[in-house]
Structure formats: C-alpha cells, structure tokens
Design a protein around this motif. Structure first.
Motif, PDB file in Angstrom:
ATOM      1  N   GLN A 141       1.028  -1.107   0.065  1.00  0.00           N
ATOM      2  CA  GLN A 141       0.195  -0.116   0.078  1.00  0.00           C
ATOM      3  C   GLN A 141       0.952   1.175   0.182  1.00  0.00           C
ATOM      4  O   GLN A 141       1.003   1.952   0.993  1.00  0.00           O
ATOM      5  N   VAL A 142       1.383   1.529  -1.271  1.00  0.00           N
ATOM      6  CA  VAL A 142       2.533   2.445  -1.318  1.00  0.00           C
ATOM      7  C   VAL A 142       1.799   3.839  -0.927  1.00  0.00           C
ATOM      8  O   VAL A 142       2.597   4.574  -0.105  1.00  0.00           O
ATOM      9  N   GLU A 143       0.876   4.329  -1.439  1.00  0.00           N
ATOM     10  CA  GLU A 143       0.498   5.565  -1.205  1.00  0.00           C
ATOM     11  C   GLU A 143       0.001   5.990   0.111  1.00  0.00           C
ATOM     12  O   GLU A 143       0.236   6.861   0.793  1.00  0.00           O
ATOM     13  N   GLU A 144      -0.592   4.937   0.764  1.00  0.00           N
ATOM     14  CA  GLU A 144      -0.881   4.919   2.380  1.00  0.00           C
ATOM     15  C   GLU A 144       0.224   5.028   3.109  1.00  0.00           C
ATOM     16  O   GLU A 144       0.276   5.693   4.113  1.00  0.00           O
ATOM     17  N   TYR A 145       1.195   4.244   2.825  1.00  0.00           N
ATOM     18  CA  TYR A 145       2.421   4.153   3.591  1.00  0.00           C
ATOM     19  C   TYR A 145       3.226   5.519   3.501  1.00  0.00           C
ATOM     20  O   TYR A 145       3.722   6.032   4.691  1.00  0.00           O
ATOM     21  N   LEU A 146       3.192   6.176   2.285  1.00  0.00           N
ATOM     22  CA  LEU A 146       3.974   7.317   2.187  1.00  0.00           C
ATOM     23  C   LEU A 146       3.127   8.472   3.126  1.00  0.00           C
ATOM     24  O   LEU A 146       3.796   9.267   3.496  1.00  0.00           O
ATOM     25  N   GLY A 147       1.594   8.425   2.875  1.00  0.00           N
ATOM     26  CA  GLY A 147       0.940   9.274   3.572  1.00  0.00           C
ATOM     27  C   GLY A 147       1.269   9.485   5.066  1.00  0.00           C
ATOM     28  O   GLY A 147       1.034  10.394   5.940  1.00  0.00           O
ATOM     29  N   VAL A 148       1.337   8.290   5.716  1.00  0.00           N
ATOM     30  CA  VAL A 148       1.672   8.210   7.090  1.00  0.00           C
ATOM     31  C   VAL A 148       2.956   8.969   7.528  1.00  0.00           C
ATOM     32  O   VAL A 148       3.124   9.696   8.439  1.00  0.00           O
ATOM     33  N   LEU A 149       3.893   8.668   6.692  1.00  0.00           N
ATOM     34  CA  LEU A 149       5.163   9.452   7.094  1.00  0.00           C
ATOM     35  C   LEU A 149       5.425  10.989   6.369  1.00  0.00           C
ATOM     36  O   LEU A 149       6.308  11.436   6.630  1.00  0.00           O
ATOM     37  N   GLU A 150       4.438  11.409   5.702  1.00  0.00           N
ATOM     38  CA  GLU A 150       4.600  12.649   4.811  1.00  0.00           C
ATOM     39  C   GLU A 150       4.706  13.815   6.064  1.00  0.00           C
ATOM     40  O   GLU A 150       5.644  14.587   5.799  1.00  0.00           O
ATOM     41  N   PRO A 151       4.079  13.898   7.217  1.00  0.00           N
ATOM     42  CA  PRO A 151       4.312  15.000   8.232  1.00  0.00           C
ATOM     43  C   PRO A 151       5.880  14.855   8.850  1.00  0.00           C
ATOM     44  O   PRO A 151       6.274  15.863   9.220  1.00  0.00           O
ATOM     45  N   LEU A 152       6.312  13.737   8.656  1.00  0.00           N
ATOM     46  CA  LEU A 152       7.694  13.493   9.193  1.00  0.00           C
ATOM     47  C   LEU A 152       8.964  13.843   8.412  1.00  0.00           C
ATOM     48  O   LEU A 152      10.019  14.230   8.978  1.00  0.00           O
ATOM     49  N   LEU A 153       8.714  13.826   7.252  1.00  0.00           N
ATOM     50  CA  LEU A 153       9.754  14.002   6.198  1.00  0.00           C
ATOM     51  C   LEU A 153       9.855  15.272   5.564  1.00  0.00           C
ATOM     52  O   LEU A 153       8.824  15.888   5.057  1.00  0.00           O
ATOM     53  N   SER A 154      11.008  15.921   5.601  1.00  0.00           N
ATOM     54  CA  SER A 154      11.076  17.393   4.885  1.00  0.00           C
ATOM     55  C   SER A 154      11.139  17.188   3.386  1.00  0.00           C
ATOM     56  O   SER A 154      10.818  18.009   2.474  1.00  0.00           O
ATOM     57  N   HIS A 155      11.710  16.053   2.947  1.00  0.00           N
ATOM     58  CA  HIS A 155      12.011  15.675   1.507  1.00  0.00           C
ATOM     59  C   HIS A 155      12.242  14.243   1.270  1.00  0.00           C
ATOM     60  O   HIS A 155      12.552  13.437   2.315  1.00  0.00           O
ATOM     61  N   VAL A 156      11.838  13.674   0.123  1.00  0.00           N
ATOM     62  CA  VAL A 156      11.707  12.352   0.129  1.00  0.00           C
ATOM     63  C   VAL A 156      12.743  12.198  -1.328  1.00  0.00           C
ATOM     64  O   VAL A 156      12.332  12.576  -2.295  1.00  0.00           O
ATOM     65  N   VAL A 157      13.600  11.071  -1.177  1.00  0.00           N
ATOM     66  CA  VAL A 157      14.393  10.643  -2.211  1.00  0.00           C
ATOM     67  C   VAL A 157      13.853   8.996  -2.881  1.00  0.00           C
ATOM     68  O   VAL A 157      13.980   8.124  -1.971  1.00  0.00           O
ATOM     69  N   VAL A 158      13.151   9.119  -3.963  1.00  0.00           N
ATOM     70  CA  VAL A 158      12.466   7.703  -4.380  1.00  0.00           C
ATOM     71  C   VAL A 158      13.599   6.715  -5.251  1.00  0.00           C
ATOM     72  O   VAL A 158      14.378   7.714  -5.700  1.00  0.00           O
TER      73      VAL A 158
END
Length: 524
Positions: free
Chosen positions: A364-381
């Motif tokens: 569940q990629v979108e849901e997983y990223l959504g949980v971490l979104e407030p935590l991360l200032s930037h994401v490198v995929v």
C-alpha cells in the motif's frame, strides 16, 4: 554436525544459498498446505519433539518479539534456537543458536545433512503432481534439524507469512504469540482483517498459552482469536487484560518499562529499543518466556532486564550512523509506518529528516507514504536490489509527488546514489556540521534496509589489516651505487654497480581513515 567429514566438497555458502533460494517462493499459491513439511519431519524422526517452542505470528513485530523472547530465555541459562525471516544481509541470519547465527560451515553442513531428505520429499510430491519443497520450507527444516542437533532447550520460531499453512505450523508451540493483525499480504491471506486473523489464529494449538498482543482492529479480530483459543482449550493472555504495559519512560538508547503479566509485576525493566510498540513486544515476549522457562511464579527481574537490555534488532528503527543520523527501518505496511513515525517523533528532535524510500509493488505505497509525509522534509525515491518485485522508481516518484508535492520529491534510480543524495541534502542544511537535528531515514522494505545496511557498513582500510612486516616495502628507486673503487666493478655508465640494499630500513605507508560517506563505504 558432521564433525568427521564436514563440507568434503568444499561447497561455498553462496552456492548453497543459490541452490536453496532457486526453489519456489513461499508466495506460491500452489503450495498452501503442510504436506511437504509433515513428510519431512516424518523422515527426520520428528526432531521438533526434543525442545519447547515459542511460535510467533502477527502483521508486525514478529522479529522483535522473537529476539526479545529468545534473549530472556538465554539470560536464564536455557540453550536457545532462533528462527527468523527475512534475512537482511546474509542467509545465515535466519538460524541462530545461543544468540549466534550459524557459521558458513554450520549452515552448509545443515543443508548437506537434509539435502537427501529434501530430494525424497520432492520425488514423492512429483508422483502426486504436487510442487516440490519451497525455499522457506527447506530453511525451516534446516532450522528444526539444527535445533535438535545442538540440542536446544527452547526454539523461538517466527512465522514466515500467515499461520495456518505456513511451513512453521508443523510445530506445536507451548506459547503462541499473535501480534498486531493488520492488512498485509492480502493476495495470500485475504482481503479483510477477519480473514487475515483467521489465518494467523492457526498457530494456536491444543493446550498452548495463546498470547495476544494489542490489536488495532480489536472489535473485528479479538472474537476470532478468542474463539480459536477456546476451541483449543488454550490459556488466554491478552494485552490490556491478563497482561499490560503499566508504565514506560524514555531512556538513552531505548526506554524503561514496567510490565504486569499473569505471574507478577516487573518494574523498571530496560528495553533497548525505541517506541511504544516495542514495549508491548517486550510484554508479549516476557509472557511467552514465563511459559517455557521452568520456574514457578515471577521470573528474576535482573535476568529479565539482562535479556531485554541487550537485544539487537537489525533493520527495525535501527540507527547505524551519526552526523548525520541515519536510521533504517524495514517496515512496509501502514501499521509499521505508524509505529515508525511515533517512535521517531517521540525519541528524536529532527529539524530536517530526508527519506530514502524503495518499496515493493504489491504494498500500500500511497498509504504508507501518507503516514510518513508529516515526518519527512523531503523524500528521495529509488529502487532496491529485488528487481523482480520492487516498484520502479519512476512509478514510485509519481505516487510520491501526489503525496508530498513536486518540490519535496527527488528521484535517484540507484540506492547507493539515492542515499548519498539524501546525505548531501542534509549536509547542505547543517550549518554547524555536527549532525544534530538532521537525519536520513532509509525505509520501505526489509530488502531496502538490508541493502542500505550493507552499503553503510563501516569499512576498515585494507592496509590497516596487514601486519607491519607486510606493509614494509622497498623504495621505488634504486639506491645510489657505491664508488667503483669499493668493489672494482663498473656499470655501463662508468659508475660502480652494486646489488647492496642499503638505504632506509623500512617505509610504512600511512593509510587514510575509513570514509563515512554513503558512497565510499559500499561493500559490493
């Protein structure tokens, strides 16, 4: 072990690993039964009857709980076996005795001892038009055989996936731990938490102690688990009822927890892991240890503390670097993402946290990223090394942009380069250059965590591992020739020639210090 003739063929661990891992995956829907494992144990003479068993399932927390239970039992002087999955770096990690993973020779020996039995099972299955043993079934058989051969007093066994038809479910656990049940592996376990809970309840066996962890979907899951326990006349120990985390306070490197179990209360126990979920994992592990350790009443608090304070759990919110802080986490579902976010928010004070994310396509990629979104200032995929299952970085980028916005997403297709890019971002914002408040989180899959763990392992300069004598070398230039009058010989250019080795006694190279950058510490 075959002490008389170990590894006569000079087989390497890589050859054995390729042999085993070339077999069908446990995700193969044509082998959802215990026929092969049952036959294997019949052929081996049921070695599993020689030790007590703690059997652990759940959507998350299995590996942590297993290691904690094993550590408590070992602190009590019991000889322990530990079987976990997946491995992060080396296949040997899956099987450990007395807290030490099998050596290459021991692992090879275990395979050589059961290989002929595997062939017998494969042949019997072929006659019935059934699949041969999967790689997970082979590894499970190897673990059981090694535990009996050691011999161990107790084996702590983590389910691979599900419960009812998992290869490990040929074992009848004295204690059956069921951790949080949530949505994961839906292709094989079912589309609802009720279906998944039913699969996992299959490890509850007649007369066992069923230890039920805190459930995020308690209203749907608990009736199923309680019914399975009642059907099997199992002793029920539930988080929040028969056992509980009474109190917890943060501490350096983890937390201090007070726990109540059916046997008593354990005050101020150090747990060497971050997060409230790890306190509950420790509680379940403690209740299971009470079941198998031959002691009446409450266990010795000092021994429990000794076990839990030294547990190492690779790839689970594991900090492996400082300046900048680099954390690895192999969790890949919503429950794991939520636990990760809570633990980091509780224990760190990041001003900047850059995520490096590589995930499998079936999550569940979108849901997983959504949980971490407030935590991360930037994401490198990026992508990990499991090319057959990993989500292409291009696809992951599109999902990440929807969650984080275009300006907070960078795509770097290769994991080593992605980690270095994240470190560079963090270093650029770290004005003091000391790393405080700046970090990198590598997450999304155990494969991602394992790859990163290998890449980021500190490497000693090869020259430092050589002896002084090995590092002594002759000067690159020839010494000045002696005067011709000394020996009477004449060189072509008119000077006296000599083969004398006079000159500096020795010259020792001065190796550079090991680098701490992500890219330069690559193993492979």
């Amino acid at each position: 072990m075959s002490y008389e003739h170990p590894n006569q063929g000079k087989t390497t661990i890589r050859e054995v690993e390729r042999d085993i891992m070339s077999r069908p995956t446990e995700h193969n829907t044509t082998n959802l039964d215990l026929d092969r494992m049952t036959m294997m144990l019949d052929l081996l003479g049921h070695p599993e009857d020689s030790f007590r068993i703690i059997h652990i399932t759940g959507t998350n927390g299995k590996g942590s709980t297993a290691r904690m239970a094993e550590a408590i039992c070992r602190a009590y002087g019991m000889r322990t076996g530990l079987y976990t999955s997946p491995h992060l770096e080396r296949i040997n990690e899956r099987i450990a005795i007395d807290g030490q993973q099998l050596s290459d020779d021991d692992f090879i020996d275990a395979w050589e001892q059961i290989r002929d039995f595997v062939a017998l099972v494969d042949a019997a299955m072929a006659k019935q038009s059934k699949p041969k043993m999967s790689f997970f079934e082979v590894l499970t058989a190897m673990a059981i055989w090694k535990f009996a051969d050691a011999p161990v007093d107790v084996a702590v066994v983590e389910v691979g996936m599900g419960g009812s038809w998992d290869a490990t479910n040929v074992l009848d656990g004295d204690a059956a731990i069921i951790g949080p049940v949530d949505m994961d592996h839906m292709q094989w376990l079912g589309d609802t938490v009720e279906q998944i809970a039913t699969e996992k309840s299959g490890i509850i066996k007649p007369g066992c102690t069923a230890i039920i962890g805190a459930q995020p979907h308690a209203d749907k899951v608990m009736p199923i688990l309680e019914a399975a326990a009642a059907k099997n006349h199992a002793t029920l120990v539930r988080d929040g009822i028969e056992m509980e985390v009474v109190a917890r306070t943060l501490a350096v490197g983890g937390q201090v927890v007070t726990m109540r179990t059916p046997n008593g209360t354990y005050e101020d126990v150090p747990v060497a892991k971050f997060g409230e979920h790890q306190a509950h994992n420790a509680l379940a592990a403690l209740a299971a240890a009470e079941t198998v350790i031959p002691v009446n009443g409450v266990l010795d608090g000092d021994l429990v503390a000794e076990g839990l304070s030294g547990v190492k759990i690779p790839g689970r919110i594991e900090q492996i670097r400082t300046s900048p802080t680099i954390i690895l986490d192999g969790g890949h579902n919503l429950n794991a993402a939520e636990a990760l976010r809570r633990a980091i928010e509780e224990n760190y004070d990041f001003k900047q946290l850059v995520g490096v994310i590589a995930m499998m396509e079936d999550k569940q990629v979108e849901e997983y990223l959504g949980v971490l979104e407030p935590l991360l200032s930037h994401v490198v995929v990026t992508e990990n090394s499991w090319r057959e299952r990993v989500m292409p970085a291009e696809e992951l980028e599109k999902i990440a942009v929807d969650v984080f916005g275009r300006d907070r997403v960078t795509r770097v297709d290769e994991l080593p380069d992605a980690i270095q890019a994240a470190v560079d971002m963090v270093d650029a914002e770290d004005e003091l250059g000391v790393g405080y408040g700046h970090g990198v989180l590598v997450a999304g899959s155990f494969v991602t965590a394992g790859d990163a763990r290998t890449l980021l392992k500190e490497q000693v300069d090869p020259d430092l591992q050589r002896t002084k004598a090995e590092r002594v070398h002759q000067p690159a230039v020839e010494p000045e020739p002696r005067d011709a009058a000394e020996d009477g010989s004449t060189a072509p250019d008119g000077d006296s020639a000599t083969d004398d080795d006079s000159g500096p006694e020795s010259s020792v190279s001065s190796p550079a210090s090991p680098s701490v950058s992500a890219s330069s510490s690559t193993e492979n």
